[in-house]
Design an enzyme around this catalytic site. Structure first.
Site, PDB file in Angstrom:
ATOM      1  N   GLU A 255       0.841  -1.206   0.000  1.00  0.00           N
ATOM      2  CA  GLU A 255       0.000   0.000   0.000  1.00  0.00           C
ATOM      3  C   GLU A 255       0.876   1.256   0.000  1.00  0.00           C
ATOM      4  O   GLU A 255       0.476   2.319  -0.463  1.00  0.00           O
ATOM      5  CB  GLU A 255      -0.945   0.007   1.207  1.00  0.00           C
TER       6      GLU A 255
ATOM      7  N   LYS B  38     -13.958   1.002  -4.173  1.00  0.00           N
ATOM      8  CA  LYS B  38     -15.063   1.365  -3.266  1.00  0.00           C
ATOM      9  C   LYS B  38     -16.188   2.056  -4.053  1.00  0.00           C
ATOM     10  O   LYS B  38     -17.367   1.819  -3.835  1.00  0.00           O
ATOM     11  CB  LYS B  38     -14.558   2.304  -2.169  1.00  0.00           C
TER      12      LYS B  38
ATOM     13  N   HIS C 175       6.370 -27.379   3.374  1.00  0.00           N
ATOM     14  CA  HIS C 175       5.499 -28.454   2.867  1.00  0.00           C
ATOM     15  C   HIS C 175       4.400 -27.868   1.987  1.00  0.00           C
ATOM     16  O   HIS C 175       3.390 -28.529   1.737  1.00  0.00           O
ATOM     17  CB  HIS C 175       4.900 -29.220   4.060  1.00  0.00           C
TER      18      HIS C 175
HETATM   19  O1  F6P Z   1      -7.069   0.283   2.559  1.00  0.00           O
HETATM   20  C1  F6P Z   1      -7.346   1.640   2.610  1.00  0.00           C
HETATM   21  C2  F6P Z   1      -7.354   2.094   4.044  1.00  0.00           C
HETATM   22  O2  F6P Z   1      -7.608   3.458   4.092  1.00  0.00           O
HETATM   23  C3  F6P Z   1      -6.059   1.763   4.775  1.00  0.00           C
HETATM   24  O3  F6P Z   1      -5.016   2.647   4.459  1.00  0.00           O
HETATM   25  C4  F6P Z   1      -6.517   1.826   6.194  1.00  0.00           C
HETATM   26  O4  F6P Z   1      -5.614   1.220   7.092  1.00  0.00           O
HETATM   27  C5  F6P Z   1      -7.843   1.055   6.090  1.00  0.00           C
HETATM   28  O5  F6P Z   1      -8.364   1.411   4.806  1.00  0.00           O
HETATM   29  C6  F6P Z   1      -8.842   1.363   7.200  1.00  0.00           C
HETATM   30  O6  F6P Z   1      -9.115   2.735   7.194  1.00  0.00           O
HETATM   31  P1  F6P Z   1      -9.859   3.344   8.499  1.00  0.00           P
HETATM   32  O7  F6P Z   1      -8.918   3.168   9.653  1.00  0.00           O
HETATM   33  O8  F6P Z   1     -10.094   4.776   8.157  1.00  0.00           O
HETATM   34  O9  F6P Z   1     -11.126   2.559   8.690  1.00  0.00           O
END
Ligand code: F6P
Length: 503
Positions: free
Chosen positions: A330, A470, A361
């Site tokens: 990320e 999203k 394994h």
């Molecule tokens: O995967 C995207 C993200 O924003 C991550 O960087 C973050 O850790 C996760 O989603 C959860 O985000 P939040 O803590 O705002 O729920």
């Protein structure tokens, strides 16, 4: 930053080294001893990486010319290094005084106050009749705390801690089955308090608890927490200068503090502070995080490998590869630089791995005789926290054996029994799995990731790539629920939706 000329020179070194088997490189006993570094309880040996002094000198020169020390100093001091989100990156302030100047000092003061509030709230929960904690969060709001609890929990702990992350309610169903709502507290962790999965799981947990008195929240968005119905006295704030994947040291780690106790959490922070000070002070050629990053860049850009595998030879560290997947991919999974200019070279490799000896394994066959020599990182813990000493000796023998066998290979006239060797690896050894050693290890990976981001010229601290999925998901949700699918313009998605609706 990695220039085309430097990249070309590194690739010429790699080409030259293809003529020298890794086994020959590793035959030098001085190298076996000297290509290593220790920071506190952490020993790093990189003698089996597939490069020689000349290539290493090229890498060190890259680090010096890129002025990685100045880049780290800017980060530690709280400059706006996360430019696309106009934020500082100060997870170091959560555990050490490595930052200089007013901004870092103010952040450190805030962090100490937040830690005091965490411990105060923990005392309230300890004094209650709560037996189980359900942590709800995802990504950086889950992976770090989950790793800490799995690595360090003790059977006599005051609380049992459970984790719900996936929006797939089978996870919540399994976690909550057998728990008693009257003796369970929930900790909803979300920096944005806008993550759909966490809000849905949070509502499911709130309904299951039947009362909000035992719900706590950790977030940077206090208004949204209030709208959810959790009062301010049960909210632990986090700051916008703590990125999700760098946040386990903050109130995001509240469940871990409950599971492990405040003293263990302090030792974890102290371990990270040890690495912070080393990384801030050491010159590139003697800087564990810089060397760790340079070796990753060497494998990725000079040798052209596409993945980095982390094999933890301690079952308590089985979560480390999943944690590193978010931290490395990320942070570094970008194709444009901080100014949006496309990059002329590869960046984040795929981070994967598992726990040894079990993975011997499963995928080790491909590592020994597959078509690619994939770079590996082994993590070992020298002293066990059990008294089954024969088993620990077998575990460590396998750890050492795999690194040696993969590097040296074994020729045979029988092609089915020929082992090409040539697999490069590093070894990270902890004296024992103490909270301090774990903190030192995880901070190493954070700093290595930041250095790699600097060398590649990417912003290692934002994550715009996760937003697209999203948006599409929110558009598809009504159709999946059975509403009209007329506005679904993708033909494959439309066909798949039809398959959902098979009567
Ligand atoms: O995967 C995207 C993200 O924003 C991550 O960087 C973050 O850790 C996760 O989603 C959860 O985000 P939040 O803590 O705002 O729920």
């Amino acid at each position: 930053m990695l220039s085309p000329e430097r990249l070309q020179r590194l690739q010429r070194h790699a080409e030259r080294l293809r003529q020298r088997p890794l086994r020959a490189l590793c035959a030098d006993s001085v190298r076996a001893r000297d290509w290593s570094l220790s920071v506190g309880p952490l020993y790093f040996n990189y003698a089996r990486q597939d490069l020689d002094d000349a290539a290493m000198a090229e890498l060190i020169e890259l680090a010096v010319i890129s002025d990685v020390k100045a880049a780290l100093r800017r980060q530690f001091d709280g400059e706006i290094v996360n430019v696309s989100e106009d934020r500082a990156v100060l997870h170091t302030a959560l555990r050490s005084d490595v930052g200089e100047g007013d901004v870092a000092r103010a952040a450190r003061t805030q962090a100490l106050a937040a830690l005091a509030r965490m411990r105060e709230l923990a005392r309230e929960v300890v004094d209650s009749d709560i037996t189980d904690i359900v942590h709800v969060g995802i990504g950086g709001s889950d992976l770090g705390p989950r790793l800490l609890v799995n690595a360090l929990r003790r059977p006599d702990a005051r609380f049992r801690v459970h984790f719900i992350a996936n929006v797939d309610a089978h996870e919540a169903q399994r976690v909550l089955a057998g728990l008693d709502p009257a003796h369970t507290a929930g900790v909803l962790v979300s920096k944005s308090f806008g993550t759909r999965e966490t809000l849905l799981n949070g509502a499911l947990l709130r309904d299951w608890l039947g009362a909000t008195e035992r719900l706590f929240a950790v977030s940077a968005n206090l208004d949204r927490v209030a709208d959810f119905g959790i009062p301010a006295d049960r909210v632990l704030p986090i700051r916008d200068w703590v990125g999700g994947r760098f946040s386990l040291w903050s109130a995001v780690g509240f469940s871990a503090l409950l599971a492990l106790g405040g003293d263990v959490f302090d030792e974890l922070l102290n371990g990270a502070a040890l690495m912070d000070r080393h990384v801030a002070d050491a010159e590139p050629a003697a800087n564990m995080a810089v060397l760790h990053a340079l070796l990753a860049l060497w494998n990725r850009n000079a040798r052209g490998t596409t993945s980095e595998a982390v094999i933890a030879y301690d079952q308590r560290l089985a979560q480390v590869p999943a944690y590193l997947q978010q931290l490395r991919m990320e942070s570094l999974g970008k194709s444009v630089d901080r100014d949006g200019v496309p990059l002329p070279y590869a960046t984040a490799p795929v981070t994967w791995g598992g726990a040894g000896s079990s993975t011997q394994h499963s995928f080790f066959q491909a590592l020994h005789q597959g078509s690619e020599r994939l770079p590996l990182e082994f993590i070992g813990v020298c002293r066990p926290d059990h008294d089954h000493l024969e088993q620990h000796a077998v575990l460590l023998a396998n750890l050492l054996a795999q690194a040696e066998a993969l590097a040296n290979g074994q020729s045979s006239d029988d092609p089915q029994r020929h082992y090409p060797g040539g697999t490069p690896s590093s070894m990270l050894l902890l004296d024992s799995l103490t909270p301090e050693a774990l903190g030192t290890l995880l901070a190493l990976y954070e700093h290595s990731t930041a250095v790699l981001g600097h060398l590649w010229g990417v912003n290692a601290f934002d994550q715009w790539g996760v937003e697209r999925g999203k948006v599409v998901a929110s558009r598809l949700e009504p159709a999946v629920r059975g509403d009209a699918a007329d506005d679904i313009d993708d033909p494959v998605t439309r066909a798949l939706l039809q398959s959902f609706r098979r009567d």
